[in-house]
Design a protein around this motif. Structure first.
Motif, PDB file in Angstrom:
ATOM      1  N   PRO A 208       0.702  -1.361   0.097  1.00 44.59           N
ATOM      2  CA  PRO A 208      -0.099  -0.012   0.031  1.00 44.59           C
ATOM      3  C   PRO A 208       0.784   1.027  -0.230  1.00 44.59           C
ATOM      4  CG  PRO A 208      -0.132  -1.206   2.205  1.00 44.59           C
ATOM      5  CD  PRO A 208       0.720  -1.936   1.132  1.00 44.59           C
ATOM      6  N   ALA A 209       2.032   1.259   0.607  1.00 39.09           N
ATOM      7  CA  ALA A 209       2.912   2.611   0.785  1.00 39.09           C
ATOM      8  C   ALA A 209       3.362   2.789  -0.731  1.00 39.09           C
ATOM      9  CB  ALA A 209       4.143   2.012   1.294  1.00 39.09           C
ATOM     10  N   PHE A 210       3.829   1.864  -1.615  1.00 37.64           N
ATOM     11  CA  PHE A 210       4.186   2.058  -2.780  1.00 37.64           C
ATOM     12  C   PHE A 210       2.786   2.244  -3.919  1.00 37.64           C
ATOM     13  CE2 PHE A 210       7.824  -0.936  -1.973  1.00 37.64           C
ATOM     14  CZ  PHE A 210       8.622  -0.056  -1.608  1.00 37.64           C
ATOM     15  N   ALA A 211       1.614   1.862  -3.676  1.00 36.18           N
ATOM     16  CA  ALA A 211       0.606   2.205  -4.273  1.00 36.18           C
ATOM     17  C   ALA A 211       0.099   3.430  -4.202  1.00 36.18           C
ATOM     18  CB  ALA A 211      -0.665   1.250  -3.812  1.00 36.18           C
ATOM     19  N   VAL A 212       0.311   4.120  -2.990  1.00 41.14           N
ATOM     20  CA  VAL A 212      -0.225   5.416  -2.556  1.00 41.14           C
ATOM     21  C   VAL A 212       0.845   6.249  -3.450  1.00 41.14           C
ATOM     22  CG1 VAL A 212      -0.163   7.181  -0.781  1.00 41.14           C
ATOM     23  CG2 VAL A 212      -1.363   5.093  -0.268  1.00 41.14           C
ATOM     24  N   MET A 213       2.059   5.930  -3.446  1.00 37.23           N
ATOM     25  CA  MET A 213       3.134   7.070  -4.216  1.00 37.23           C
ATOM     26  C   MET A 213       2.795   6.841  -5.686  1.00 37.23           C
ATOM     27  SD  MET A 213       6.635   6.544  -1.837  1.00 37.23           S
ATOM     28  CE  MET A 213       6.636   5.144  -1.577  1.00 37.23           C
ATOM     29  N   TYR A 214       2.657   5.806  -6.036  1.00 39.25           N
ATOM     30  CA  TYR A 214       2.274   5.317  -7.492  1.00 39.25           C
ATOM     31  C   TYR A 214       1.160   6.092  -7.995  1.00 39.25           C
ATOM     32  CZ  TYR A 214       1.542   3.176 -11.916  1.00 39.25           C
ATOM     33  OH  TYR A 214       1.175   2.782 -13.357  1.00 39.25           O
ATOM     34  N   ALA A 215       0.053   6.427  -7.106  1.00 38.64           N
ATOM     35  CA  ALA A 215      -1.227   7.003  -7.489  1.00 38.64           C
ATOM     36  C   ALA A 215      -1.233   8.418  -7.415  1.00 38.64           C
ATOM     37  CB  ALA A 215      -2.315   6.518  -6.948  1.00 38.64           C
ATOM     38  N   ALA A 216      -0.449   9.114  -6.425  1.00 41.33           N
ATOM     39  CA  ALA A 216      -0.437  10.393  -5.823  1.00 41.33           C
ATOM     40  C   ALA A 216       0.927  11.257  -5.851  1.00 41.33           C
ATOM     41  CB  ALA A 216      -1.103  10.396  -4.504  1.00 41.33           C
ATOM     42  N   PRO A 217       1.260  11.672  -7.267  1.00 39.48           N
ATOM     43  CA  PRO A 217       2.541  12.208  -7.440  1.00 39.48           C
ATOM     44  C   PRO A 217       2.571  13.858  -6.804  1.00 39.48           C
ATOM     45  CG  PRO A 217       1.431  12.425  -9.486  1.00 39.48           C
ATOM     46  CD  PRO A 217       0.600  11.528  -8.577  1.00 39.48           C
ATOM     47  N   SER A 218       2.576  13.777  -5.302  1.00 38.00           N
ATOM     48  CA  SER A 218       2.584  15.040  -4.812  1.00 38.00           C
ATOM     49  C   SER A 218       3.255  14.967  -3.556  1.00 38.00           C
ATOM     50  CB  SER A 218       1.109  15.547  -4.657  1.00 38.00           C
ATOM     51  OG  SER A 218       0.343  14.504  -3.599  1.00 38.00           O
ATOM     52  N   THR A 219       3.367  16.289  -2.818  1.00 40.71           N
ATOM     53  CA  THR A 219       4.035  16.024  -1.690  1.00 40.71           C
ATOM     54  C   THR A 219       3.398  15.192  -0.683  1.00 40.71           C
ATOM     55  OG1 THR A 219       5.078  18.330  -2.018  1.00 40.71           O
ATOM     56  CG2 THR A 219       5.031  17.434   0.176  1.00 40.71           C
ATOM     57  N   GLY A 220       2.016  15.508  -0.480  1.00 45.87           N
ATOM     58  CA  GLY A 220       1.187  14.696   0.369  1.00 45.87           C
ATOM     59  C   GLY A 220       0.957  13.184   0.180  1.00 45.87           C
ATOM     60  N   GLY A 221       0.923  13.040  -1.166  1.00 48.02           N
ATOM     61  CA  GLY A 221       1.042  11.334  -1.622  1.00 48.02           C
ATOM     62  C   GLY A 221       2.270  10.989  -1.194  1.00 48.02           C
ATOM     63  N   LEU A 222       3.674  11.507  -1.319  1.00 51.73           N
ATOM     64  CA  LEU A 222       4.835  10.919  -0.905  1.00 51.73           C
ATOM     65  C   LEU A 222       4.962  10.777   0.574  1.00 51.73           C
ATOM     66  CD1 LEU A 222       7.176  12.811  -3.576  1.00 51.73           C
ATOM     67  CD2 LEU A 222       6.279  10.367  -3.473  1.00 51.73           C
ATOM     68  N   ALA A 223       4.345  11.888   1.279  1.00 56.03           N
ATOM     69  CA  ALA A 223       4.297  11.733   3.053  1.00 56.03           C
ATOM     70  C   ALA A 223       3.776  10.637   3.291  1.00 56.03           C
ATOM     71  CB  ALA A 223       4.013  12.967   3.276  1.00 56.03           C
ATOM     72  N   ALA A 224       2.672  10.435   2.767  1.00 54.85           N
ATOM     73  CA  ALA A 224       1.553   9.439   3.268  1.00 54.85           C
ATOM     74  C   ALA A 224       2.409   7.979   2.957  1.00 54.85           C
ATOM     75  CB  ALA A 224       0.369   9.380   2.549  1.00 54.85           C
ATOM     76  N   GLY A 225       3.026   8.180   1.664  1.00 53.50           N
ATOM     77  CA  GLY A 225       3.672   6.620   1.268  1.00 53.50           C
ATOM     78  C   GLY A 225       4.725   6.382   2.312  1.00 53.50           C
ATOM     79  N   PHE A 226       5.718   7.489   2.528  1.00 57.99           N
ATOM     80  CA  PHE A 226       6.823   7.361   3.362  1.00 57.99           C
ATOM     81  C   PHE A 226       6.330   6.989   4.760  1.00 57.99           C
ATOM     82  CE2 PHE A 226       9.285   8.647   0.109  1.00 57.99           C
ATOM     83  CZ  PHE A 226      10.719   8.609   0.591  1.00 57.99           C
ATOM     84  N   LEU A 227       5.045   7.553   5.482  1.00 60.82           N
ATOM     85  CA  LEU A 227       4.789   6.957   6.603  1.00 60.82           C
ATOM     86  C   LEU A 227       4.305   5.658   6.585  1.00 60.82           C
ATOM     87  CD1 LEU A 227       3.783   7.433   9.420  1.00 60.82           C
ATOM     88  CD2 LEU A 227       1.410   8.026   8.265  1.00 60.82           C
ATOM     89  N   LEU A 228       3.707   5.049   5.517  1.00 59.42           N
ATOM     90  CA  LEU A 228       3.488   3.810   5.343  1.00 59.42           C
ATOM     91  C   LEU A 228       4.607   2.796   5.114  1.00 59.42           C
ATOM     92  CD1 LEU A 228       0.218   3.926   3.118  1.00 59.42           C
ATOM     93  CD2 LEU A 228       0.245   3.376   5.461  1.00 59.42           C
ATOM     94  N   VAL A 229       5.724   3.326   4.609  1.00 60.15           N
ATOM     95  CA  VAL A 229       6.954   2.523   4.377  1.00 60.15           C
ATOM     96  C   VAL A 229       7.474   2.355   5.808  1.00 60.15           C
ATOM     97  CG1 VAL A 229       9.367   2.810   3.754  1.00 60.15           C
ATOM     98  CG2 VAL A 229       7.388   3.199   2.102  1.00 60.15           C
ATOM     99  N   GLY A 230       7.527   3.524   6.571  1.00 57.36           N
ATOM    100  CA  GLY A 230       7.871   3.459   7.952  1.00 57.36           C
ATOM    101  C   GLY A 230       7.310   2.443   8.779  1.00 57.36           C
ATOM    102  N   VAL A 231       5.970   2.493   8.641  1.00 59.98           N
ATOM    103  CA  VAL A 231       5.174   1.334   9.380  1.00 59.98           C
ATOM    104  C   VAL A 231       5.433  -0.052   9.151  1.00 59.98           C
ATOM    105  CG1 VAL A 231       2.869   0.583   9.591  1.00 59.98           C
ATOM    106  CG2 VAL A 231       3.267   2.824   9.859  1.00 59.98           C
ATOM    107  N   ALA A 232       5.518  -0.121   7.597  1.00 59.45           N
ATOM    108  CA  ALA A 232       6.063  -1.707   7.242  1.00 59.45           C
ATOM    109  C   ALA A 232       7.414  -1.951   7.599  1.00 59.45           C
ATOM    110  CB  ALA A 232       5.852  -1.479   5.661  1.00 59.45           C
ATOM    111  N   PHE A 233       8.251  -1.068   7.513  1.00 57.65           N
ATOM    112  CA  PHE A 233       9.899  -1.252   7.646  1.00 57.65           C
ATOM    113  C   PHE A 233      10.050  -1.486   9.095  1.00 57.65           C
ATOM    114  CE2 PHE A 233      14.493   0.020   7.391  1.00 57.65           C
ATOM    115  CZ  PHE A 233      14.912  -1.375   6.828  1.00 57.65           C
TER     116      PHE A 233
END
Length: 435
Positions: free
Chosen positions: A332-357
């Motif tokens: 889901p982290a990569f899916a969010v970043m794929y679908a939302a090319p924006s600062t908000g999308g990347l921030a949400a994706g990085f948060l989910l990457v942090g949760v997973a990692f």
């Protein structure tokens, strides 16, 4: 070094597809390597906290230099011309040295006999050497000398990390290793956050003081288990055949899983600035400030999930499901970043990457300490497994650059990251000696 662990994590790199899962076949019962005879029935809180403290000091030193002092120093030496290439050469060569140092130091610590014990001797020796080597680095004014100096610091620091990682396997009972692994992962992240602040205040000497204090306190307040008697031993020699074939097979499946997941993390985590500029369209003069936002989101996910996932894994008495769920959490982290090319999308994706990692860091080390081929060669085996963490951080910039340039840009990078996460989950499934 690169983000480490065990002990460990960090910014830092044809790609393999999902690891094949062998069809079930009749196999002899697998007997995991027996725990050391002196393993305590339960680990006291300080015994666990001391592992995290040592890794905090080590990663404060590593990241303070990598994130702040080395880039400034390279810029000063080069005058700004080719600074990116030069910094890449300095850190890349040192990362190769770090990857080689861990198994060598681990193997030597397996054979060490001293009054301090075998692991404490290397934690203290590595910490003292790293402090002595890094303190004067700021006075270097030539690139070749900087390469040599930083490589030496990496070798000493990874010798210290080899001792700490092996101590986790030997001093913490199996049922507490999720909690201990989570504490170590959390401490690594806190060290990454604290490193630039400490470096900004006191430079290289301050980083030397932190790693020296951490190693001294670890050795002064913890007891090492005695080394085994040398007579009649064969399992402190690589591939001596002391472990059942199934255990050795599980060891390499664990290696493959770790390599896949660390590569997925490093390929995305190391490109925050360029993602903001080239993918989200953030102006150059604002992009550096936004990088702090992405790193804060990622760090928050790790800090929350690392201790929680480790505690839950210990309560459940199972590790493989947690590793598989953590690996799946990258999707889901990569899916969010794929679908939302924006600062908000990347921030949400990085948060989910942090949760997973963070979830993965909490249980990864605990699982890998259960598949070591030899009870008395933990230093060597864990050093080899740490190559699976350090190697991807060396390769990530090259692999990510190829994907971005030739396979479709950042969206292709997110797809490759997702494939690597799936491969990491699949590689855990064939492990039979751990639930």
């Amino acid at each position: 070094m690169a983000f480490t662990d065990d002990s460990g994590a960090v910014p830092g790199p044809a790609l393999p597809g999902p690891a094949p899962v062998p069809a079930p076949v009749p196999a002899p019962a697998i007997v995991a390597a027996p725990p050391p005879a002196s393993l305590p029935a339960r680990a006291g809180r300080w015994n666990v906290a001391s592992l995290g403290l040592a890794m905090f000091g080590l990663y404060t030193m590593f990241m303070g230099a990598l994130a702040l002092l080395l880039p400034r120093q390279v810029e000063r030496i080069t005058g700004g011309d080719g600074k990116v290439t030069v910094l890449g050469a300095v850190t890349g060569i040192a990362a190769v040295v770090a990857a080689a140092a861990q198994p060598v130091a681990g193997h030597l610590s397996d054979r060490t006999r001293s009054r301090l014990g075998r692991r404490n001797a290397w934690v203290l020796g590595g910490g003292v050497a790293a402090a002595a080597l890094i303190a004067p680095v700021g006075r270097i004014g030539a690139v070749p000398l900087l390469v040599l100096a930083w490589s030496a610091v990496q070798a000493a620091g990874n010798a210290m990390q080899a001792g700490v990682t092996a101590a986790l396997a030997e001093r913490v009972p199996v049922e507490r290793r999720g909690t201990a692994s989570g504490a170590v992962g959390l401490a690594m992240v806190l060290g990454m956050v604290a490193g630039p602040a400490v470096a900004g205040i006191g430079g290289y000497p301050a980083l030397a003081g932190v790693v020296l204090a951490a190693s001294l306190l670890f050795v002064a307040t913890t007891r090492d288990r005695p080394a085994p008697a040398p007579a009649g031993r064969t399992d402190d020699v690589p591939d001596a055949g002391g472990a059942a074939p199934g255990v050795r097979r599980d060891f390499w499946w664990g290696f493959a899983s770790r390599a896949s997941l660390f590569l997925a993390y490093a390929m995305v985590g190391g490109y925050a600035l360029y993602m903001l500029q080239d993918y989200a369209g953030v102006p150059d003069d604002r992009a550096e400030g936004k990088v702090a936002l992405l790193n804060a989101a990622l760090g928050a996910g790790v800090i929350v999930m690392a201790p929680l996932a480790g505690y839950l894994a210990d309560r459940a008495g199972r590790l493989k499901p947690f590793v598989i769920v953590a690996a799946a959490g990258f999707l889901p982290a990569f899916a969010v970043m794929y679908a939302a090319p924006s600062t908000g999308g990347l921030a949400a994706g990085f948060l989910l990457v942090g949760v997973a990692f963070g979830s993965y860091l909490a249980v990864d080390q605990a699982l890998l300490t259960r598949v070591l081929p030899g009870a008395d060669r933990a230093g060597l085996d864990l050093g080899v497994l740490n190559i699976a963490a350090a190697g991807p951080q060396i390769a990530a910039p090259f692999a990510a650059g190829l994907v971005i340039a030739h396979l479709g840009g950042y969206r292709a990078l997110f797809l490759v990251g997702a494939a690597l996460a799936v491969a990491g989950a699949l590689a855990v499934a064939p492990i039979r000696s751990v639930r």
